[in-house]
Scaffold this motif. Sequence first.
Motif, PDB file in Angstrom:
ATOM      1  N   TRP A  30       0.826  -1.209   0.000  1.00 42.38           N
ATOM      2  CA  TRP A  30       0.000   0.000   0.000  1.00 42.38           C
ATOM      3  C   TRP A  30       0.856   1.252   0.000  1.00 42.38           C
ATOM      4  CZ3 TRP A  30      -3.790  -2.208  -1.888  1.00 42.38           C
ATOM      5  CH2 TRP A  30      -4.308  -3.402  -1.384  1.00 42.38           C
ATOM      6  N   GLY A  31       2.044   1.207   0.601  1.00 44.49           N
ATOM      7  CA  GLY A  31       2.943   2.357   0.593  1.00 44.49           C
ATOM      8  C   GLY A  31       3.400   2.700  -0.817  1.00 44.49           C
ATOM      9  N   VAL A  32       3.817   1.685  -1.570  1.00 44.60           N
ATOM     10  CA  VAL A  32       4.239   1.891  -2.956  1.00 44.60           C
ATOM     11  C   VAL A  32       3.097   2.503  -3.761  1.00 44.60           C
ATOM     12  CG1 VAL A  32       4.835   0.695  -5.110  1.00 44.60           C
ATOM     13  CG2 VAL A  32       6.004   0.090  -2.985  1.00 44.60           C
ATOM     14  N   LEU A  33       1.922   1.919  -3.651  1.00 52.88           N
ATOM     15  CA  LEU A  33       0.789   2.385  -4.450  1.00 52.88           C
ATOM     16  C   LEU A  33       0.343   3.793  -4.045  1.00 52.88           C
ATOM     17  CD1 LEU A  33      -1.197  -0.966  -4.677  1.00 52.88           C
ATOM     18  CD2 LEU A  33       0.344   0.041  -6.373  1.00 52.88           C
ATOM     19  N   ALA A  34       0.351   4.083  -2.752  1.00 46.86           N
ATOM     20  CA  ALA A  34      -0.024   5.430  -2.294  1.00 46.86           C
ATOM     21  C   ALA A  34       0.969   6.463  -2.821  1.00 46.86           C
ATOM     22  CB  ALA A  34      -0.086   5.475  -0.767  1.00 46.86           C
ATOM     23  N   LEU A  35       2.253   6.162  -2.745  1.00 45.73           N
ATOM     24  CA  LEU A  35       3.259   7.094  -3.255  1.00 45.73           C
ATOM     25  C   LEU A  35       3.083   7.320  -4.749  1.00 45.73           C
ATOM     26  CD1 LEU A  35       6.385   5.816  -1.293  1.00 45.73           C
ATOM     27  CD2 LEU A  35       5.302   8.058  -1.038  1.00 45.73           C
ATOM     28  N   MET A  36       2.806   6.254  -5.488  1.00 51.84           N
ATOM     29  CA  MET A  36       2.623   6.391  -6.937  1.00 51.84           C
ATOM     30  C   MET A  36       1.397   7.237  -7.276  1.00 51.84           C
ATOM     31  SD  MET A  36       3.689   2.555  -8.208  1.00 51.84           S
ATOM     32  CE  MET A  36       2.753   2.721  -9.705  1.00 51.84           C
ATOM     33  N   VAL A  37       0.302   7.019  -6.568  1.00 45.86           N
ATOM     34  CA  VAL A  37      -0.939   7.750  -6.847  1.00 45.86           C
ATOM     35  C   VAL A  37      -0.820   9.226  -6.450  1.00 45.86           C
ATOM     36  CG1 VAL A  37      -3.366   7.923  -6.129  1.00 45.86           C
ATOM     37  CG2 VAL A  37      -2.423   5.719  -6.763  1.00 45.86           C
ATOM     38  N   LEU A  38      -0.027   9.496  -5.425  1.00 42.36           N
ATOM     39  CA  LEU A  38       0.139  10.883  -4.978  1.00 42.36           C
ATOM     40  C   LEU A  38       1.236  11.629  -5.737  1.00 42.36           C
ATOM     41  CD1 LEU A  38      -0.238  10.459  -1.127  1.00 42.36           C
ATOM     42  CD2 LEU A  38      -1.738  11.765  -2.639  1.00 42.36           C
TER      43      LEU A  38
ATOM     44  N   LEU B 273      -8.162   8.542  -3.130  1.00 43.31           N
ATOM     45  CA  LEU B 273      -7.064   7.574  -2.976  1.00 43.31           C
ATOM     46  C   LEU B 273      -7.612   6.154  -2.854  1.00 43.31           C
ATOM     47  CD1 LEU B 273      -4.800   9.516  -0.467  1.00 43.31           C
ATOM     48  CD2 LEU B 273      -4.212   8.897  -2.814  1.00 43.31           C
ATOM     49  N   ARG B 274      -8.630   6.014  -2.047  1.00 44.65           N
ATOM     50  CA  ARG B 274      -9.226   4.677  -1.834  1.00 44.65           C
ATOM     51  C   ARG B 274      -9.801   4.129  -3.137  1.00 44.65           C
ATOM     52  NH1 ARG B 274     -13.636   2.422   1.676  1.00 44.65           N
ATOM     53  NH2 ARG B 274     -13.095   0.219   1.631  1.00 44.65           N
ATOM     54  N   ARG B 275     -10.393   4.971  -3.923  1.00 44.35           N
ATOM     55  CA  ARG B 275     -10.973   4.554  -5.203  1.00 44.35           C
ATOM     56  C   ARG B 275      -9.876   4.162  -6.202  1.00 44.35           C
ATOM     57  NH1 ARG B 275     -14.085   8.512  -5.256  1.00 44.35           N
ATOM     58  NH2 ARG B 275     -12.880   9.929  -6.538  1.00 44.35           N
ATOM     59  N   LEU B 276      -8.784   4.920  -6.207  1.00 43.32           N
ATOM     60  CA  LEU B 276      -7.698   4.674  -7.156  1.00 43.32           C
ATOM     61  C   LEU B 276      -6.850   3.449  -6.796  1.00 43.32           C
ATOM     62  CD1 LEU B 276      -6.544   8.351  -7.744  1.00 43.32           C
ATOM     63  CD2 LEU B 276      -7.623   6.837  -9.424  1.00 43.32           C
TER      64      LEU B 276
ATOM     65  N   VAL C 166      -7.564  -1.804  -1.411  1.00 42.67           N
ATOM     66  CA  VAL C 166      -7.104  -1.387  -0.089  1.00 42.67           C
ATOM     67  C   VAL C 166      -8.305  -1.089   0.799  1.00 42.67           C
ATOM     68  CG1 VAL C 166      -6.869   1.088  -0.620  1.00 42.67           C
ATOM     69  CG2 VAL C 166      -5.456   0.075   1.169  1.00 42.67           C
ATOM     70  N   SER C 167      -8.225  -1.545   2.044  1.00 42.31           N
ATOM     71  CA  SER C 167      -9.306  -1.229   2.987  1.00 42.31           C
ATOM     72  C   SER C 167      -9.102   0.182   3.512  1.00 42.31           C
ATOM     73  CB  SER C 167      -9.298  -2.217   4.154  1.00 42.31           C
ATOM     74  OG  SER C 167      -8.159  -2.008   4.978  1.00 42.31           O
ATOM     75  N   GLU C 168     -10.175   0.754   4.017  1.00 44.92           N
ATOM     76  CA  GLU C 168     -10.102   2.105   4.583  1.00 44.92           C
ATOM     77  C   GLU C 168      -9.079   2.143   5.716  1.00 44.92           C
ATOM     78  OE1 GLU C 168     -13.197   5.080   6.805  1.00 44.92           O
ATOM     79  OE2 GLU C 168     -13.927   3.997   5.043  1.00 44.92           O
ATOM     80  N   ARG C 169      -9.107   1.119   6.549  1.00 42.54           N
ATOM     81  CA  ARG C 169      -8.192   1.034   7.694  1.00 42.54           C
ATOM     82  C   ARG C 169      -6.734   0.979   7.251  1.00 42.54           C
ATOM     83  NH1 ARG C 169      -5.885  -3.314  10.056  1.00 42.54           N
ATOM     84  NH2 ARG C 169      -5.220  -3.099  12.205  1.00 42.54           N
ATOM     85  N   MET C 170      -6.419   0.139   6.260  1.00 43.71           N
ATOM     86  CA  MET C 170      -5.033  -0.003   5.802  1.00 43.71           C
ATOM     87  C   MET C 170      -4.548   1.266   5.104  1.00 43.71           C
ATOM     88  SD  MET C 170      -3.476  -2.584   6.864  1.00 43.71           S
ATOM     89  CE  MET C 170      -1.997  -2.086   6.019  1.00 43.71           C
ATOM     90  N   LEU C 171      -5.417   1.902   4.338  1.00 46.89           N
ATOM     91  CA  LEU C 171      -5.029   3.142   3.673  1.00 46.89           C
ATOM     92  C   LEU C 171      -4.749   4.221   4.714  1.00 46.89           C
ATOM     93  CD1 LEU C 171      -4.470   4.780   1.162  1.00 46.89           C
ATOM     94  CD2 LEU C 171      -6.934   5.259   1.003  1.00 46.89           C
ATOM     95  N   ALA C 172      -5.620   4.350   5.711  1.00 47.28           N
ATOM     96  CA  ALA C 172      -5.419   5.354   6.752  1.00 47.28           C
ATOM     97  C   ALA C 172      -4.113   5.096   7.502  1.00 47.28           C
ATOM     98  CB  ALA C 172      -6.596   5.350   7.728  1.00 47.28           C
ATOM     99  N   GLN C 173      -3.851   3.840   7.830  1.00 41.77           N
ATOM    100  CA  GLN C 173      -2.624   3.492   8.547  1.00 41.77           C
ATOM    101  C   GLN C 173      -1.385   3.781   7.694  1.00 41.77           C
ATOM    102  OE1 GLN C 173      -1.914  -0.746   9.439  1.00 41.77           O
ATOM    103  NE2 GLN C 173      -1.644  -0.085  11.575  1.00 41.77           N
ATOM    104  N   THR C 174      -1.447   3.421   6.426  1.00 42.79           N
ATOM    105  CA  THR C 174      -0.318   3.660   5.523  1.00 42.79           C
ATOM    106  C   THR C 174      -0.041   5.151   5.386  1.00 42.79           C
ATOM    107  OG1 THR C 174      -0.779   1.628   4.293  1.00 42.79           O
ATOM    108  CG2 THR C 174       0.519   3.318   3.157  1.00 42.79           C
TER     109      THR C 174
END
Length: 136
Positions: free
Chosen positions: A42-50, A60-63, A67-75
């Motif tokens: 999720w870290g890799v994907l979040a960095l890429m999307v941002l 972010l969650r849609r893209l 990823v669950s809401e919880r995991m995205l928030a934690q990441t």
Amino acid sequence: MKKNTEQISAPVPTLSEKLQRGDLLSAGCPSRVVLKHITSRWGVLALMVLEGETRRFSELRRLIDGVSERMLAQTLQWLEADGLVRRVAYDVVPPHVEYSLTPLGQQAAQKVRSLADWVEVSFPAIMQHWDKTTAN
């Protein structure tokens, strides 16, 4: 003729150099925590999307499919604590929060994008290895 038996070795880093740079191969190295945050799925994907974008949590969650809401928030919390993600909360109703990358986060995103690009390009060859493994 006399042979030169002296070996040239790399300079040994000083303790302050080691502390400044980190030692990822050492079990106690705190840099491993950052490496874990950046290189997690999720870290890799979040960095890429941002990368180059400011986005809201729901976007972010849609893209980032799966990823669950919880995991995205934690990441995002981990990446923010590491100084890679900037979180801006607006005092409006309903709440409005935006995420973007810091300059450090932009650097990290470029690195993980290179790795992700390599995975995508190399995937056909990787699949061939998978096929060989399952055939045996």
